[in-house]
Design a protein around this motif. Structure first.
Motif, PDB file in Angstrom:
ATOM      1  N   LYS A 111       0.846  -1.186   0.000  1.00 22.93           N
ATOM      2  CA  LYS A 111       0.000   0.000   0.000  1.00 22.93           C
ATOM      3  C   LYS A 111       0.882   1.236   0.000  1.00 22.93           C
ATOM      4  CE  LYS A 111      -4.067  -1.843   2.246  1.00 22.93           C
ATOM      5  NZ  LYS A 111      -5.110  -1.593   3.227  1.00 22.93           N
ATOM      6  N   TYR A 112       0.413   2.272  -0.717  1.00 18.49           N
ATOM      7  CA  TYR A 112       1.122   3.545  -0.813  1.00 18.49           C
ATOM      8  C   TYR A 112       0.204   4.688  -0.422  1.00 18.49           C
ATOM      9  CZ  TYR A 112       5.142   1.605  -3.260  1.00 18.49           C
ATOM     10  OH  TYR A 112       6.277   0.910  -3.579  1.00 18.49           O
ATOM     11  N   ASP A 113       0.744   5.667   0.276  1.00 17.11           N
ATOM     12  CA  ASP A 113       0.080   6.947   0.458  1.00 17.11           C
ATOM     13  C   ASP A 113       0.454   7.785  -0.758  1.00 17.11           C
ATOM     14  OD1 ASP A 113      -1.008   6.343   2.972  1.00 17.11           O
ATOM     15  OD2 ASP A 113       0.853   6.910   3.967  1.00 17.11           O
ATOM     16  N   VAL A 114      -0.538   8.380  -1.397  1.00 18.18           N
ATOM     17  CA  VAL A 114      -0.317   9.086  -2.658  1.00 18.18           C
ATOM     18  C   VAL A 114      -0.826  10.523  -2.547  1.00 18.18           C
ATOM     19  CG1 VAL A 114      -0.854   9.121  -5.118  1.00 18.18           C
ATOM     20  CG2 VAL A 114      -0.574   6.933  -3.925  1.00 18.18           C
ATOM     21  N   THR A 115      -0.060  11.472  -3.084  1.00 14.99           N
ATOM     22  CA  THR A 115      -0.485  12.864  -3.190  1.00 14.99           C
ATOM     23  C   THR A 115      -0.552  13.223  -4.669  1.00 14.99           C
ATOM     24  OG1 THR A 115       0.620  13.430  -1.118  1.00 14.99           O
ATOM     25  CG2 THR A 115       0.051  15.261  -2.576  1.00 14.99           C
ATOM     26  N   ILE A 116      -1.728  13.690  -5.092  1.00 14.35           N
ATOM     27  CA  ILE A 116      -1.918  14.135  -6.470  1.00 14.35           C
ATOM     28  C   ILE A 116      -2.300  15.610  -6.439  1.00 14.35           C
ATOM     29  CG2 ILE A 116      -3.355  13.931  -8.539  1.00 14.35           C
ATOM     30  CD1 ILE A 116      -3.587  10.966  -7.965  1.00 14.35           C
ATOM     31  N   VAL A 117      -1.661  16.410  -7.288  1.00 13.94           N
ATOM     32  CA  VAL A 117      -1.957  17.835  -7.394  1.00 13.94           C
ATOM     33  C   VAL A 117      -2.633  18.077  -8.742  1.00 13.94           C
ATOM     34  CG1 VAL A 117      -0.959  20.142  -7.470  1.00 13.94           C
ATOM     35  CG2 VAL A 117      -0.021  18.438  -5.909  1.00 13.94           C
ATOM     36  N   GLU A 118      -3.762  18.810  -8.702  1.00 13.35           N
ATOM     37  CA  GLU A 118      -4.507  19.110  -9.919  1.00 13.35           C
ATOM     38  C   GLU A 118      -4.665  20.612 -10.084  1.00 13.35           C
ATOM     39  OE1 GLU A 118      -7.791  15.725 -10.387  1.00 13.35           O
ATOM     40  OE2 GLU A 118      -8.400  17.315  -9.022  1.00 13.35           O
ATOM     41  N   THR A 119      -4.766  21.039 -11.330  1.00 11.38           N
ATOM     42  CA  THR A 119      -5.170  22.404 -11.638  1.00 11.38           C
ATOM     43  C   THR A 119      -6.610  22.318 -12.131  1.00 11.38           C
ATOM     44  OG1 THR A 119      -2.932  23.028 -12.254  1.00 11.38           O
ATOM     45  CG2 THR A 119      -4.716  24.430 -13.058  1.00 11.38           C
ATOM     46  N   LEU A 120      -7.515  23.001 -11.424  1.00 12.81           N
ATOM     47  CA  LEU A 120      -8.930  22.978 -11.778  1.00 12.81           C
ATOM     48  C   LEU A 120      -9.337  24.304 -12.409  1.00 12.81           C
ATOM     49  CD1 LEU A 120     -10.395  21.388  -8.537  1.00 12.81           C
ATOM     50  CD2 LEU A 120      -9.823  20.244 -10.674  1.00 12.81           C
ATOM     51  N   ILE A 121     -10.195  24.230 -13.402  1.00 16.31           N
ATOM     52  CA  ILE A 121     -10.741  25.425 -14.050  1.00 16.31           C
ATOM     53  C   ILE A 121     -12.233  25.465 -13.739  1.00 16.31           C
ATOM     54  CG2 ILE A 121     -11.185  26.596 -16.235  1.00 16.31           C
ATOM     55  CD1 ILE A 121      -8.680  25.103 -17.305  1.00 16.31           C
ATOM     56  N   HIS A 122     -12.675  26.524 -13.059  1.00 19.51           N
ATOM     57  CA  HIS A 122     -14.080  26.727 -12.718  1.00 19.51           C
ATOM     58  C   HIS A 122     -14.641  27.782 -13.665  1.00 19.51           C
ATOM     59  CE1 HIS A 122     -13.502  24.690  -8.809  1.00 19.51           C
ATOM     60  NE2 HIS A 122     -12.332  25.302  -8.803  1.00 19.51           N
ATOM     61  N   THR A 123     -15.796  27.496 -14.258  1.00 16.96           N
ATOM     62  CA  THR A 123     -16.445  28.439 -15.159  1.00 16.96           C
ATOM     63  C   THR A 123     -17.885  28.636 -14.688  1.00 16.96           C
ATOM     64  OG1 THR A 123     -15.116  27.556 -16.974  1.00 16.96           O
ATOM     65  CG2 THR A 123     -16.992  28.910 -17.583  1.00 16.96           C
ATOM     66  N   PHE A 124     -18.318  29.892 -14.596  1.00 17.03           N
ATOM     67  CA  PHE A 124     -19.689  30.184 -14.186  1.00 17.03           C
ATOM     68  C   PHE A 124     -20.068  31.587 -14.633  1.00 17.03           C
ATOM     69  CE2 PHE A 124     -16.841  31.186 -10.709  1.00 17.03           C
ATOM     70  CZ  PHE A 124     -17.257  32.419 -10.235  1.00 17.03           C
ATOM     71  N   THR A 125     -21.353  31.914 -14.497  1.00 17.21           N
ATOM     72  CA  THR A 125     -21.888  33.218 -14.864  1.00 17.21           C
ATOM     73  C   THR A 125     -22.174  34.004 -13.593  1.00 17.21           C
ATOM     74  OG1 THR A 125     -22.904  32.275 -16.833  1.00 17.21           O
ATOM     75  CG2 THR A 125     -23.769  34.402 -16.078  1.00 17.21           C
ATOM     76  N   ARG A 137      -2.932  17.223 -14.078  1.00 25.09           N
ATOM     77  CA  ARG A 137      -2.915  16.342 -12.913  1.00 25.09           C
ATOM     78  C   ARG A 137      -1.558  15.668 -12.871  1.00 25.09           C
ATOM     79  NH1 ARG A 137      -7.483  12.899 -13.593  1.00 25.09           N
ATOM     80  NH2 ARG A 137      -8.655  14.496 -12.532  1.00 25.09           N
ATOM     81  N   GLU A 138      -0.945  15.708 -11.693  1.00 25.00           N
ATOM     82  CA  GLU A 138       0.398  15.132 -11.552  1.00 25.00           C
ATOM     83  C   GLU A 138       0.530  14.460 -10.195  1.00 25.00           C
ATOM     84  OE1 GLU A 138       4.964  16.762 -11.401  1.00 25.00           O
ATOM     85  OE2 GLU A 138       3.491  17.845 -12.598  1.00 25.00           O
ATOM     86  N   VAL A 139       1.095  13.262 -10.194  1.00 26.74           N
ATOM     87  CA  VAL A 139       1.399  12.577  -8.935  1.00 26.74           C
ATOM     88  C   VAL A 139       2.637  13.220  -8.348  1.00 26.74           C
ATOM     89  CG1 VAL A 139       2.020  10.396  -7.842  1.00 26.74           C
ATOM     90  CG2 VAL A 139       0.386  10.413  -9.736  1.00 26.74           C
TER      91      VAL A 139
END
Length: 62
Positions: free
Chosen positions: A4-18, A54-56
């Protein structure tokens, strides 16, 4: 046997709204305020979200 591994993933999210903006308001400030004040993101008008990257970052064996 598997490990088992503890994993950290970093993401860039783009939010779009009015957002409705009054004539004397800065659209950037109005958008930021609406985003922070929404209790749930789906409360925002025409809300959508996308992941652009997304990057581990870390894997550590337990």
């Amino acid at each position: 046997m598997s490990t088992k591994y503890d994993v950290t993933i970093v993401e860039t999210l783009i939010h779009t709204f009015t957002v409705d903006v009054e004539p004397d308001e800065d659209p950037r400030e109005a958008a930021g305020e609406a985003f922070v004040q929404a209790e749930k993101l789906d409360e925002l008008e025409n809300y959508s979200i996308a992941t652009s990257h997304r990057e581990v970052e870390n894997t550590t064996a337990q």
